[in-house]
Design a protein around this motif. Structure first.
Motif, short mmCIF file in Angstrom:
data_model
loop_
_atom_site.label_atom_id
_atom_site.label_comp_id
_atom_site.label_asym_id
_atom_site.label_seq_id
_atom_site.Cartn_x
_atom_site.Cartn_y
_atom_site.Cartn_z
N LYS A 15 -12.27 4.86 18.34
CA LYS A 15 -10.97 5.44 18.00
C LYS A 15 -10.01 5.41 19.18
N SER A 16 -10.53 5.29 20.39
CA SER A 16 -9.65 5.29 21.56
C SER A 16 -9.33 3.89 22.06
N LEU A 17 -9.77 2.85 21.33
CA LEU A 17 -9.44 1.48 21.72
C LEU A 17 -8.00 1.16 21.31
N HIS A 18 -7.25 0.60 22.26
CA HIS A 18 -5.86 0.25 22.01
C HIS A 18 -5.61 -1.20 22.43
N LEU A 19 -4.53 -1.75 21.91
CA LEU A 19 -4.15 -3.13 22.17
C LEU A 19 -2.73 -3.16 22.71
N ALA A 20 -2.52 -3.97 23.73
CA ALA A 20 -1.17 -4.25 24.25
C ALA A 20 -1.05 -5.76 24.35
N ILE A 21 0.12 -6.29 23.96
CA ILE A 21 0.30 -7.75 24.00
C ILE A 21 1.56 -8.12 24.77
N LEU A 22 1.49 -9.27 25.40
CA LEU A 22 2.64 -9.85 26.09
C LEU A 22 2.96 -11.16 25.36
N PRO A 23 3.97 -11.15 24.48
CA PRO A 23 4.32 -12.40 23.78
C PRO A 23 4.85 -13.44 24.76
N MET A 24 4.37 -14.66 24.62
CA MET A 24 4.79 -15.76 25.50
C MET A 24 4.96 -17.01 24.65
N PHE A 25 5.92 -16.97 23.73
CA PHE A 25 6.09 -18.01 22.72
C PHE A 25 6.34 -19.40 23.31
N GLU A 26 6.99 -19.48 24.43
CA GLU A 26 7.32 -20.78 25.03
C GLU A 26 6.33 -21.19 26.11
N SER A 27 5.20 -20.54 26.18
CA SER A 27 4.26 -20.79 27.29
C SER A 27 3.19 -21.79 26.92
N GLY A 28 2.58 -22.33 27.97
CA GLY A 28 1.41 -23.19 27.81
C GLY A 28 0.15 -22.40 28.11
N ASN A 29 -1.00 -22.99 27.80
CA ASN A 29 -2.28 -22.32 28.04
C ASN A 29 -2.45 -21.93 29.50
N GLU A 30 -2.03 -22.81 30.43
CA GLU A 30 -2.21 -22.55 31.85
C GLU A 30 -1.44 -21.32 32.30
N GLU A 31 -0.22 -21.15 31.81
CA GLU A 31 0.60 -20.00 32.21
C GLU A 31 -0.01 -18.69 31.71
N ARG A 32 -0.46 -18.67 30.47
CA ARG A 32 -1.09 -17.46 29.93
C ARG A 32 -2.39 -17.16 30.67
N LYS A 33 -3.17 -18.18 30.95
CA LYS A 33 -4.43 -18.01 31.68
C LYS A 33 -4.17 -17.47 33.08
N ARG A 34 -3.12 -17.95 33.72
CA ARG A 34 -2.76 -17.49 35.07
C ARG A 34 -2.45 -16.00 35.06
N ILE A 35 -1.69 -15.55 34.07
CA ILE A 35 -1.33 -14.13 34.00
C ILE A 35 -2.56 -13.27 33.70
N SER A 36 -3.39 -13.71 32.76
CA SER A 36 -4.59 -12.92 32.46
C SER A 36 -5.53 -12.89 33.67
N ASP A 37 -5.63 -13.99 34.42
CA ASP A 37 -6.44 -14.01 35.64
C ASP A 37 -5.89 -13.07 36.70
N LEU A 38 -4.56 -12.98 36.83
CA LEU A 38 -3.95 -12.04 37.78
C LEU A 38 -4.30 -10.60 37.42
N ILE A 39 -4.23 -10.29 36.13
CA ILE A 39 -4.55 -8.93 35.68
C ILE A 39 -6.03 -8.62 35.93
N ILE A 40 -6.89 -9.58 35.64
CA ILE A 40 -8.33 -9.39 35.87
C ILE A 40 -8.61 -9.18 37.36
N ALA A 41 -7.96 -9.98 38.19
CA ALA A 41 -8.17 -9.86 39.64
C ALA A 41 -7.68 -8.52 40.17
N ARG A 42 -6.60 -8.00 39.61
CA ARG A 42 -6.02 -6.74 40.10
C ARG A 42 -6.75 -5.51 39.55
#
Length: 160
Positions: free
Chosen positions: A71-98
């Motif tokens: 019940k406490s699981l939540h979702l947040a999204i960052l829409p990136m409609f004009e992005s490529g796979n590499e750009e989205r992967k880079r952002i998710s990797d930055l968040i994981i690293a931080r």
């Protein structure tokens, strides 16, 4: 409602149970609500999905449930409609690293930066020191120790 992670503004968070498809070209976060704050427990990106059970069938879903009450699981999204796979992967990797989300650590597949050579019975192994033949000295569970017949230097090889 929105939540800022690094310099990015994510939509949400909403309860994971309230999410409905479709979802296209986003970086998403699975969050655990803990009293007055949210903790990132998983971060990834998604090209596209229209599957209503996308999160329930996700390989990390079990970890998410172990890390928080469902019940406490939540979702947040960052829409990136004009992005490529590499750009989205880079952002998710930055968040994981931080933030070091606990459920990214379990799923993370580390690819070795070495190659395992195939074992060959007919292949003679030469000593890197003196060039003499090396013989099997001891076979362990996951590796084999070889020793030079001349100078006595030893080496370890992984069993394949």
């Amino acid at each position: 409602m929105s939540i800022q992670i690094l310099q990015y503004e994510f939509l949400g968070p909403i309860k994971l149970s309230e999410w409905g498809p479709p979802m296209e070209k986003v970086v998403y976060l699975i969050l655990s609500r803990q009293k007055d704050f949210f903790k990132i427990i998983y971060a990834d990106d998604c090209e596209q999905t229209s599957d209503e059970k996308f999160f329930i069938n996700h390989p990390s879903f079990k970890c998410w449930n172990n890390s928080a009450l469902e019940k406490s699981l939540h979702l947040a999204i960052l829409p990136m409609f004009e992005s490529g796979n590499e750009e989205r992967k880079r952002i998710s990797d930055l968040i994981i690293a931080r933030y070091h989300p606990i459920c990214n650590e379990e799923v993370k597949e580390v690819k070795p930066d070495y190659k395992i050579r195939q074992k060959s019975d007919t292949q003679k192994i030469s000593c890197p020191c003196c060039g003499s033949e090396m013989k099997v000295d001891q076979v362990l569970e996951k590796s084999t120790i070889i020793r030079c017949t001349e100078c006595g230097i030893s080496d370890t090889r992984l069993n394949s």
